[in-house]
Design a protein around this motif. Structure first.
Motif, short mmCIF file in Angstrom:
data_model
loop_
_atom_site.label_atom_id
_atom_site.label_comp_id
_atom_site.label_asym_id
_atom_site.label_seq_id
_atom_site.Cartn_x
_atom_site.Cartn_y
_atom_site.Cartn_z
N GLY A 74 -6.67 89.06 52.64
CA GLY A 74 -6.88 89.56 51.23
C GLY A 74 -5.42 89.08 50.63
O GLY A 74 -5.00 88.18 50.48
N ALA A 75 -4.76 90.31 49.71
CA ALA A 75 -3.84 89.73 48.96
C ALA A 75 -2.49 89.34 49.74
O ALA A 75 -1.60 88.70 49.06
CB ALA A 75 -3.32 91.05 48.05
N TYR A 76 -2.20 90.13 50.92
CA TYR A 76 -1.16 89.58 51.69
C TYR A 76 -1.36 88.03 52.18
O TYR A 76 -0.14 87.50 52.28
CB TYR A 76 -1.16 90.29 52.99
N LEU A 77 -2.48 87.45 52.53
CA LEU A 77 -2.48 86.15 52.99
C LEU A 77 -2.26 85.10 51.55
O LEU A 77 -1.75 84.30 51.63
CB LEU A 77 -3.94 85.86 53.25
N THR A 78 -2.84 85.78 50.62
CA THR A 78 -2.70 85.04 49.28
C THR A 78 -1.15 84.98 48.76
O THR A 78 -0.50 83.98 48.29
CB THR A 78 -3.46 85.80 48.13
N ALA A 79 -0.31 86.11 49.06
CA ALA A 79 1.10 86.10 48.85
C ALA A 79 1.72 85.09 49.73
O ALA A 79 2.63 84.41 49.66
CB ALA A 79 1.64 87.45 48.94
N LEU A 80 1.35 84.92 50.92
CA LEU A 80 2.07 84.01 51.72
C LEU A 80 1.80 82.87 51.47
O LEU A 80 2.78 81.89 51.70
CB LEU A 80 1.34 84.42 53.27
N LEU A 81 0.76 82.45 51.12
CA LEU A 81 0.37 81.14 50.99
C LEU A 81 0.97 80.69 49.51
O LEU A 81 1.21 79.65 49.11
CB LEU A 81 -1.39 80.78 50.76
N GLY A 82 0.95 81.56 48.70
CA GLY A 82 1.76 81.33 47.32
C GLY A 82 3.08 81.16 47.47
O GLY A 82 3.62 80.15 46.83
N SER A 83 3.94 81.79 48.47
CA SER A 83 5.28 81.50 48.57
C SER A 83 5.39 80.27 49.43
O SER A 83 6.32 79.44 49.16
CB SER A 83 5.87 82.36 49.67
N VAL A 84 4.36 79.86 50.22
CA VAL A 84 4.47 78.61 50.95
C VAL A 84 4.17 77.41 49.89
O VAL A 84 5.05 76.55 49.94
CB VAL A 84 3.40 78.34 52.12
N LYS A 85 3.49 77.54 49.10
CA LYS A 85 3.35 76.60 47.85
C LYS A 85 4.46 76.48 47.02
O LYS A 85 4.67 75.23 46.85
CB LYS A 85 2.00 77.18 47.29
N LEU A 86 4.91 77.66 46.76
CA LEU A 86 5.96 77.71 45.53
C LEU A 86 7.26 77.01 46.42
O LEU A 86 7.91 76.23 45.94
CB LEU A 86 6.43 78.96 45.13
N SER A 87 7.63 77.27 47.70
CA SER A 87 8.64 76.80 48.38
C SER A 87 8.27 75.17 48.49
O SER A 87 9.49 74.43 48.40
CB SER A 87 8.81 77.34 49.71
N MET A 240 12.27 88.40 37.62
CA MET A 240 11.68 87.64 36.48
C MET A 240 10.07 87.72 36.38
O MET A 240 9.67 88.26 35.28
CB MET A 240 11.84 86.02 36.73
N VAL A 241 9.46 87.85 37.53
CA VAL A 241 7.80 87.69 37.29
C VAL A 241 7.55 89.06 37.85
O VAL A 241 6.14 89.31 37.93
CB VAL A 241 7.30 86.72 38.00
N GLY A 242 8.26 90.18 38.66
CA GLY A 242 7.57 91.08 39.24
C GLY A 242 6.59 90.93 40.20
O GLY A 242 6.57 89.89 41.17
N SER A 243 5.27 91.39 39.87
CA SER A 243 4.13 91.27 40.74
C SER A 243 3.13 90.26 40.06
O SER A 243 2.13 90.14 40.76
CB SER A 243 3.68 92.50 41.35
N SER A 244 3.52 89.54 39.14
CA SER A 244 2.53 88.66 38.41
C SER A 244 2.27 87.64 39.16
O SER A 244 0.98 86.79 38.96
CB SER A 244 2.84 88.38 37.19
N ILE A 245 3.09 87.15 40.10
CA ILE A 245 2.92 85.78 40.87
C ILE A 245 2.90 86.27 42.41
O ILE A 245 4.06 86.99 42.70
CB ILE A 245 4.06 84.86 40.74
N PRO A 246 1.78 86.24 43.17
CA PRO A 246 2.04 86.83 44.46
C PRO A 246 2.98 85.94 45.37
O PRO A 246 2.68 84.67 45.55
CB PRO A 246 0.48 86.33 44.96
N LEU A 247 3.84 86.62 45.95
CA LEU A 247 4.89 86.23 46.77
C LEU A 247 4.99 87.07 47.92
O LEU A 247 5.01 88.12 47.54
CB LEU A 247 6.23 85.85 46.18
N VAL A 248 5.27 86.52 49.33
CA VAL A 248 5.31 87.43 50.31
C VAL A 248 6.48 88.16 50.19
O VAL A 248 6.46 89.48 50.82
CB VAL A 248 5.25 86.49 51.53
N THR A 249 7.39 87.90 49.65
CA THR A 249 8.79 88.69 49.68
C THR A 249 8.43 89.84 48.80
O THR A 249 9.03 91.07 49.07
CB THR A 249 9.99 87.90 48.99
N LEU A 250 7.76 89.58 47.77
CA LEU A 250 7.47 90.69 46.56
C LEU A 250 6.44 91.74 47.31
O LEU A 250 6.54 92.96 47.21
CB LEU A 250 7.04 90.31 45.41
N GLN A 251 5.58 91.20 48.29
CA GLN A 251 4.47 91.89 48.86
C GLN A 251 5.34 92.90 49.75
O GLN A 251 5.13 94.12 49.87
CB GLN A 251 3.46 91.28 49.45
#
Length: 298
Positions: A74-87, A240-251
């Motif tokens: 779910g949202a946790y996997l999306t956040a993990l993949l979002g952090s990988v993509k951003l990095s 900056m973005v709060g929770s608007s961009i899914p990132l694992v650290t924010l989750q």
């Protein structure tokens, strides 16, 4: 009369070395103790919590893999993949931009310029968090100085987006790449370029067939280091973005504070374990590359 040299008793020498060796380890004991307390205890607590689930009715704990399973859905996997993509995107762009900048610094004839750039890079590479976020919001935010002066909003600019966050990350990743790759560029020997020129090679051919193959381990190592730095960043994105961009650290922060669901602390620890595993893979790639690069540039 022939002088005889004193004979060294190898057994006695070995015994002396064995007696001295424990004394040498005593100097390392404080460091090992500090490492065990500062890193080992939190790591054990994270492992214990990641595999522990509490019964809401009785409060009893039991070991399970449900937290790890939930962290990869779910949202946790999306956040993990979002952090990988951003990095990955931030590290790739910073590597491409940082290499020519570092080369310009290394080949500069002005020593003061080189020292100034390296000093500034050392400062900027460690400049992050809320101050960096505030600086970009005041400059390129919706009501920022440059945004209003250049009319960037009408052109589709949005600082609080994925690419806006990438630009903010580049502010400290590019200087970090300059610091990382400069020693490797210093290790390129002038004899290699001269030999290539004597054999009729152009500058492009020299970089393609000589310099880049030698620098490749250092480049990949720098890329991995930048990826890890961006992957672990938290305060800048949170401000900056709060929770608007899914990132694992924010989750992880939301799960620990109960902003999403109450009682998700152990899922946050499982997400932290996921980050540690990703960081471990990063270091597993980085260390062999560093050793290989050191052999060429020594």
């Amino acid at each position: 009369m022939t002088a005889t040299l004193p004979r060294v008793d190898t057994a006695t020498a070995a015994a002396v070395k064995r007696r001295r060796r424990p004394l040498g380890w005593l100097a390392v004991v404080p460091l090992l103790a500090f490492t065990a307390v500062a890193f080992g205890v939190p790591a054990l607590a994270m492992l214990d919590g990641a595999f522990t689930a509490k019964d809401p009715a009785t409060g009893a704990g039991s070991y399970t893999v449900d937290n790890l399973t939930a962290s990869l859905r779910g949202a946790y996997l999306t956040a993990l993949l979002g952090s990988v993509k951003l990095s990955a995107v931030s590290a790739g762009i910073a590597s491409v931009v940082g290499l020519p900048l570092a080369q310009a610094v290394v080949t500069s004839r002005f020593r003061a310029l080189r020292e100034a750039v390296l000093t500034a890079s050392g400062v900027l590479a460690n400049f992050g968090g809320v101050p960096l976020a505030f600086a970009f919001v005041a400059t390129l935010g919706n009501a920022g100085v440059l945004t209003r002066h250049l009319g960037l909003t009408d052109k589709g600019w949005d600082l609080y987006s994925f690419w806006g966050l990438v630009i903010v990350y580049l502010y400290f990743l590019i200087p970090l790449m300059v610091l990382t790759i400069t020693p490797a560029l210093d290790g390129l020997r002038s004899q290699w370029r001269e030999a290539a020129q004597n054999n009729g090679a152009t500058s492009v051919q020299y970089w393609r067939h000589v310099a880049l193959p030698v620098l490749l381990p250092s480049l990949l190592g720098g890329l991995v280091l930048l990826f890890g730095s961006a992957f672990a960043a938290y305060a800048t994105a949170a401000a900056m973005v709060g929770s608007s961009i899914p990132l694992v650290t924010l989750q992880i922060a939301d799960a620990l504070s109960g902003n999403v669901l109450v009682g998700q602390e152990n899922v946050a620890l499982a997400l932290s374990l996921d980050m540690v595993l990703v960081a471990g893979l990063v270091m597993a790639v980085y260390l062999p590359l560093q050793r290989r690069s050191a052999r060429w540039l020594a």
